[in-house]
Design a protein around this motif. Structure first.
Motif: not given
Length: 683
Positions: A207-217, A341-348
């Motif tokens: 399937g596909y995965s989701y990307v989120r951003l983890l905040p750093k300083e 090689c074919n990693n599908i991600v959903k961003l927004g």
């Protein structure tokens, strides 16, 4: 309620309680990318003030019945907002302090006379009214409060603060993350048409995965969520997790008589620079060899495994309850090929394909990264190793030790020029040495530059260890705790029965660590779990470390345990039986922890890893007990107002005649100069 909702000016309340900083109103995205992002969150007071203001304006006062009920509900709401990651709040906790009798809408008219005076209510009707109240509270939090927070704030944890939850206004978060999302889409990802993903979804195993951003300083870390369920039933690397071992086999490094030059270097963006070609090139090498190591018919027999494990356990029973899964090797390799090689991600709302690196968040990321950099060692770094040098690595964190300075300089120059074939480049800002050296006109940091007086310059830090360059002794590295709040790393169980959950947790831990079950009281904090991280055999081996060093390691472990013990007790509900019973419980917990500590130490030394490395530990039980008593006394004395009786018991134990000689010999171990870092720990 709907009319009040339509009249409520949510934006005005948000701007009043959670104002936006002026700098974020600028259109300069480059300046925003250099900001300390964590400083732009809304603190708990602001978020709680905003949510409570909305509740007062939207929820009719008659629902609560009176002001005391409303105050109790708002107090529970404030506690809900302050929860740390993984913590929960039960309906029983939320309803604490709410009086059902004050809520007229829950009371049937037949139970009031003409004078509006309350008459007797049957227990069954009272219970039903409580059920209705719980249903209302569940909707209030799940349907109203959580929806309000999701609409207004982006809620996330952070890299440096672990379990602490941060609230960012949605508009603030959008502006902060815009540069990061732009860089991701330009360097790490390429857009894919939604129609292409939808049409090929049923042919993909992952399937596909989701990307989120983890905040750093400063900056963000992209995290790929591969566990989130999709509408299409899919498998997310589960077969690989069972077919491939969690760690590659470790090799015993050659022993050195002394340490000369030491270098600790970390690669830049280790997970994002891995190129697919190199990874797939060694699929026919180390990775396939690992997969072949446990093919059909070659599994170890349970009886043989039990005999081997029994050498490190006492009073234990081994039961074969493993459900064996058999997978075809070609199927696993095809799954791995698709994953890499074919990693599908959903961003927004858009879909992308990852064009470089491996998903950071994948169950295989650490393993594949280890294989990748092991290939780098074999092809690019072997010429730097001889009888006077050793190279250690934990994923992307290298430690090079040599008795010759020229070898150390050659290693730095080799790593600094980079290895484009593997996409590897050293991060000079994070490189640490114990000697003066300049690389490309940049003077690298030395141990004394980062120790801040918390440990000696001869103690070299690496991956949670402090390695003495003169004696090779090993201590725990606690410097990362300086000026940090320990409470941010904890999770306290505050559900309906907090003690029972903690009791079960400690019972399981005590069984797995020593083979013994330990009975504890219902209000026991999980000190057994706290003791385990820094109770590795390498800290307890008196053949590797001096006896004094091992004693210091044990004392520092106890000191951190005592701090977390205090914070757990502080975060738990008050004992309903009163302060005297509470003190008895806490004394029993401390005594049980001290007894368990010595059992844990012996089990670590006698474990398979300890026996394999010929570990020895000459500590006596009374030494461990005295160190633990002293550590708890030092910590709780700073909070003595609430621990008068507990401190009296600790003092009586420390002055017991059986410890008279021991206290003199261990006086140097508990010297505050040995634990300077704990003086800067916040709790």
């Amino acid at each position: 309620m709907m009319k009040l909702h339509q009249k409520c000016n949510y934006q005005a309340l948000l701007d009043h309680y959670c104002p936006q900083e002026t700098m974020l109103s600028s259109e300069d995205t480059a300046a925003i990318g250099k900001l300390n992002h964590l400083r732009h969150h809304s603190n708990f007071h602001q978020v709680s003030g905003f949510v409570r203001a909305v509740v007062r304006r939207v929820i009719p006062h008659d629902i609560w019945g009176d002001s005391k009920n409303e105050d109790a509900a708002l107090k529970a709401l404030d506690k809900f907002i302050r929860l740390r990651r993984y913590e929960t709040l039960s309906l029983q906790n939320v309803s604490h302090g709410l009086k059902v009798s004050k809520m007229a809408w829950l009371e049937p008219p037949k139970y009031r006379d003409k004078d509006r005076t309350q008459i007797h209510t049957p227990p069954s009707d009272t219970e039903k009214r409580r059920e209705l109240l719980f249903e209302w509270l569940y909707w209030f939090f799940d349907g109203f409060i959580i929806s309000l927070i999701k609409t207004t704030f982006y809620v996330t944890e952070s890299a440096p603060h672990r379990n602490r939850v941060f609230y960012f206004r949605q508009d603030v978060w959008k502006r902060l993350t815009a540069p990061a999302f732009s860089r991701l889409s330009e360097t790490l990802l390429e857009p894919v048409a939604e129609e292409t993903v939808t049409e090929g979804l049923y042919e993909r195993a992952l399937g596909y995965s989701y990307v989120r951003l983890l905040p750093k300083e400063v900056g963000f870390r992209p995290i790929t969520n591969l566990r989130r369920k999709l509408l299409k039933k899919s498998v997310v690397a589960a077969p690989l997790n069972k077919a491939v071992p969690a760690q590659p086999p470790a090799q015993q490094p050659p022993q050195l008589q002394k340490l000369g030059s030491s270098i600790n270097s970390i690669l830049q963006n280790a997970f994002q620079v891995l190129n697919f070609e190199k990874v797939t090139d060694f699929e026919d090498g180390s990775l396939i060899e690992t997969l072949d190591s446990k093919t059909t018919g070659e599994f170890s027999q349970f009886s043989d495994l039990a005999q081997e494990l029994a050498q490190g356990f006492r009073n234990a029973i081994f039961v074969d309850q493993v459900a064996y899964n058999f997978e075809d090797r070609e199927k696993i390799l095809r799954l791995l090929q698709e994953h890499l090689c074919n990693n599908i991600v959903k961003l927004g709302k858009r879909f992308y394909r990852q064009i470089t690196g491996i998903p950071q968040g994948s169950i295989l990321s650490t393993l594949l990264c280890s294989f990748f950099y092991a290939d780098l060692e074999r092809t690019e770094l072997t010429h730097l190793l001889d009888d006077n040098s050793v190279l250690l690595r934990l994923v992307d964190d290298f430690l090079y030790i040599t008795t010759k300075r020229q070898n150390a300089v050659s290693f730095l120059e080799n790593m600094n020029k980079g290895h484009p074939s593997h996409g590897c480049f050293i991060n000079l800002d994070k490189t640490l040495t114990n000697f003066d050296v300049i690389v490309d006109g940049i003077k690298l940091r030395q141990v004394e530059d980062v120790s801040n007086g918390l440990h000696t310059p001869t103690e070299f830090p690496w991956c949670g260890l402090l390695i003495d360059t003169r004696t090779l002794s090993v201590k725990g590295d606690y410097t990362r705790l300086a000026d940090k709040y320990i409470s941010e790393s904890l999770t306290v169980n505050i559900t309906q029965n907090p003690g029972s959950g903690l009791q079960l947790k400690m019972f399981q831990l005590s069984l797995t660590s020593s083979g013994l079950s330990i009975e504890v009281s219902l209000l026991t904090p999980p000190t057994h779990r706290i003791l385990k991280p820094k109770c590795h055999a390498i800290f307890l081996d008196t053949s590797l470390n001096s006896t004094e060093t091992v004693l210091v390691n044990v004392y520092q472990n106890f000191y951190l345990c005592a701090i977390k013990f205090y914070l757990h007790v502080k975060g738990m509900p008050n004992c309903p039986a009163g302060p005297t019973h509470r003190d008895r419980l806490l004394i029993g917990v401390i005594a049980e922890t001290l007894r368990f500590a010595y059992i844990l130490i012996r089990s670590r030394v006698q474990s398979l890893a300890g026996v394999r490395n010929q570990c020895q530990c000459t500590l006596a039980s009374h030494q461990v007990t005295w160190l633990g008593l002293h550590a708890f006394s030092d910590v709780l004395r700073k909070k003595q107002t609430s621990y008068k009786n507990v401190l009296a018991w600790l003092d009586s134990e420390l002055t017991h005649p059986r410890f008279k000689r021991l206290s003199r010999s261990l006086e140097s171990v508990v010297n505050p100069n040995r634990c300077k870092v704990f003086a800067r720990v916040r709790y």
